[in-house]
Design an enzyme around this catalytic site. Structure first.
Site, short mmCIF file in Angstrom:
data_model
loop_
_atom_site.label_atom_id
_atom_site.label_comp_id
_atom_site.label_asym_id
_atom_site.label_seq_id
_atom_site.Cartn_x
_atom_site.Cartn_y
_atom_site.Cartn_z
N GLU A 100 43.95 -17.15 25.87
CA GLU A 100 43.91 -15.90 26.26
C GLU A 100 43.96 -15.70 27.77
O GLU A 100 43.49 -16.20 28.59
CB GLU A 100 42.46 -15.53 25.81
CG GLU A 100 41.97 -14.13 25.81
CD GLU A 100 40.64 -13.82 25.46
OE1 GLU A 100 39.68 -14.45 25.77
OE2 GLU A 100 40.64 -12.57 24.89
N GLU B 157 30.85 -13.10 19.91
CA GLU B 157 32.27 -12.28 20.06
C GLU B 157 32.97 -12.79 21.16
O GLU B 157 32.56 -12.71 22.33
CB GLU B 157 32.15 -10.88 20.10
CG GLU B 157 31.55 -10.09 18.89
CD GLU B 157 32.55 -10.46 17.60
OE1 GLU B 157 33.57 -10.63 17.65
OE2 GLU B 157 32.00 -10.19 16.49
N CYS C 179 39.17 -8.08 24.53
CA CYS C 179 39.39 -9.31 23.66
C CYS C 179 40.22 -8.78 22.57
O CYS C 179 40.98 -9.63 21.86
CB CYS C 179 37.90 -9.82 22.95
SG CYS C 179 37.26 -8.32 22.12
N LYS D 67 20.78 -9.42 29.20
CA LYS D 67 20.99 -10.23 30.58
C LYS D 67 22.40 -9.56 30.73
O LYS D 67 23.46 -9.63 30.02
CB LYS D 67 21.43 -11.70 30.24
CG LYS D 67 22.44 -12.46 30.95
CD LYS D 67 22.30 -12.49 32.52
CE LYS D 67 23.45 -13.38 33.17
NZ LYS D 67 24.47 -12.34 33.50
C1 UN1 Z 1 38.12 -2.24 22.09
O1 UN1 Z 1 39.01 -2.93 21.71
O2 UN1 Z 1 38.03 -0.99 22.21
O3 UN1 Z 1 35.09 -7.56 24.64
C2 UN1 Z 1 36.78 -2.95 22.00
C3 UN1 Z 1 35.91 -6.89 24.02
C4 UN1 Z 1 35.53 -6.56 22.48
C5 UN1 Z 1 35.39 -5.00 22.19
C6 UN1 Z 1 36.74 -4.28 22.19
N1 UN1 Z 1 34.19 -6.94 22.26
O4 UN1 Z 1 36.79 -6.61 24.24
#
Ligand code: UN1
Length: 480
Positions: A381, A247, A281, A172
């Protein structure tokens, strides 16, 4: 142009017959129409993944790896074109768009290499004639729900391990970045992946995502996105007996101690905080600076930030492009507004005034100073180009501030003091620790993930990806 869902090896129209128009956050230009799929489309994709499972798992690891390598070669041939499309669709700079496509290629190559690695162990039996060993077996059809901020790399970093270990997939795509995902799926289609092994449905998360999470034929869900959505997925997936990997957010600190190289620390704060418009993230969102160098660091950070070129990310010298969407821009602006009441705005905080950029969702790189971690901008965040500065008396206060958060994804310390660096490595409550490097970044061959509210379930990437995408079978072989 109209794009279609990918089910059972074919590009098919959605049952609904309706489509959403995708547009660029750079200037609003239209990028194509993508299916607004319904539950029936998701069910059809799930049935297709279920049907293909017995064939796919029966192939050798080497045969499965050949499709990953073929898809990697196709992406390599088109790396500039795909990187350009990614930038048009997501708004990160062209260097980042191409860099991310290259990262996807490395991920595919890494997991193709895993096809020659051990998938179990031999364990001595208490009976001398008995052979006991374990092997890793695939789960079945898995659902991959991906985010818009790394629209090529994240789909691939879930797809590659899912496939190499013998699972089939329903993907998805994030609503905002379907074209990038289309490029990934097309590469596998061109590589001749057997029908049904990969299926991709475009449309709303609430409709398709929910069906994937609920449907008993899906055995596991891997998700990257917000905490709000992730937590909803967790409850529903667990209640239907699935494995779950989430994540989610971060509030990643960069601590700068008095002995640090200030130029380097400023550079890390800027790259970690503002590249990809802060929409990672892993982005640096809090910079905690030791008192002695606070003023100097602040002055240099503001000077450097003022000199950044912000604007059209397709222009080669642009450092930072727009937010991904109008709604993301609004969310960031509302947190900036809250920040102005709670802290001191040192730089930025506005949309760009340039008349040529009014169709895009631009915000200036923004720096706040705060004196308490109670501020919303220190706790939530932001997912935009905003960093907050906080002064600490010494290392010990700095680490207390750093750990005072619900998140625990990544963190960095700038220092030459090896003993403090080692203390930091042990004390900081995150999944990924950096010393003298950016809080961002993820090499494909190492585990990726956090603690606290940042992640749930086994790590992604590297050798540890096998934990999530397989289960262990224990085998006893005796002599008659
Ligand atoms: C990065 O810092 O290069 O969604 C990867 C995100 C993380 C991946 C970060 N799962 O930002």
């Amino acid at each position: 142009m109209r794009y279609l869902n990918y089910i059972n090896g074919e590009w098919v129209e959605p049952f609904s017959g309706s489509y959403n128009t995708n547009s660029s956050p750079i200037d609003g230009r239209e990028l194509g129409e993508f299916p607004a799929s319904s539950v029936e489309d998701a069910q059809r994709a799930i049935a297709s993944a279920k049907g293909a499972f017995s064939l796919w798992k029966s192939l050798s690891y080497k045969q499965r790896a050949s499709y990953l390598l073929a898809a990697a070669a196709i992406l390599k041939d088109k790396v500039e074109e795909i990187g350009y499309d990614l930038t048009l669709e997501e708004g990160k700079t062209i260097a980042e768009g191409i860099g991310e496509t290259q990262r996807a290629i490395s991920i595919l190559e890494f997991f193709a290499g895993e096809s020659a690695q051990s998938i179990g162990s031999v364990i001595p039996s208490s009976n001398e004639k008995t052979l006991i060993y374990t092997k890793r077996i695939p789960l079945g059809p898995v659902g991959l729900i991906t985010s818009w901020n790394f629209p090529i790399a994240i789909p691939v970093w879930k797809l590659a391990p899912a496939l190499i270990y013998g699972n089939t997939v329903v993907m998805k795509s994030a609503d905002l970045t379907p074209k990038s995902v289309y490029h990934v799926i097309s590469a596998f289609h061109e590589a001749g992946i057997p029908p049904g092994v990969i299926n991709c449905v475009f449309g709303s998360g609430r409709v398709i995502g929910t069906e994937l999470v609920k449907n008993p034929d899906i055995k596991a869900i891997s998700f990257t996105g917000s905490n709000k959505v992730g937590n909803g997925i967790k409850e529903l997936a667990i209640s239907t007996g699935k494995k779950v990997q989430l994540e989610m957010g971060g509030k990643n600190p960069l601590i700068v101690l008095a002995d640090a190289n200030i130029d380097k620390a400023v550079d890390l704060a800027i790259k970690g905080g503002f590249l990809s418009t802060g929409q990672k993230c892993t982005a640096t969102s809090r910079v905690i600076i030791e008192e002695k160098i606070y003023d100097e660091f602040r002055t240099r950070l503001i000077e450097q930030t003022m000199s950044l070129k912000v604007g059209n990310p397709l222009e080669k010298d642009t450092f930072m492009g727009p937010c991904v969407s109008h709604s993301q821009q609004e969310t960031v602006l509302s947190l900036i507004k809250a920040g102005k009441q709670e802290g001191l705005l040192l730089y930025g905080g506005e949309t760009l005034q340039n008349p040529n950029l009014q169709q895009g969702f631009y915000i200036q790189p923004t720096i706040f100073e705060i004196d308490s971690q109670e501020a919303r901008i220190a706790r939530e965040e932001i997912f935009g180009p905003v960093i907050v500065l906080l002064k600490a008396k010494d290392y010990h206060e700095a680490i207390r501030f750093a750990n005072d958060t619900e998140f625990g994804l990544s963190a960095s310390l700038c220092t030459n003091n090896l003993s403090l660096a080692q203390e930091f490595i042990d004390e900081i409550e995150v999944g990924m620790v950096h010393v003298n490097s950016e809080t961002t970044g993820a090499e494909p061959q190492v585990p990726f993930g956090g603690v606290k509210n940042s992640s749930y379930g086994p790590r992604e990437q590297g050798k540890t990806a096998i934990e999530f995408y397989t289960q262990v079978k224990t085998i006893y072989v005796d002599q008659l």
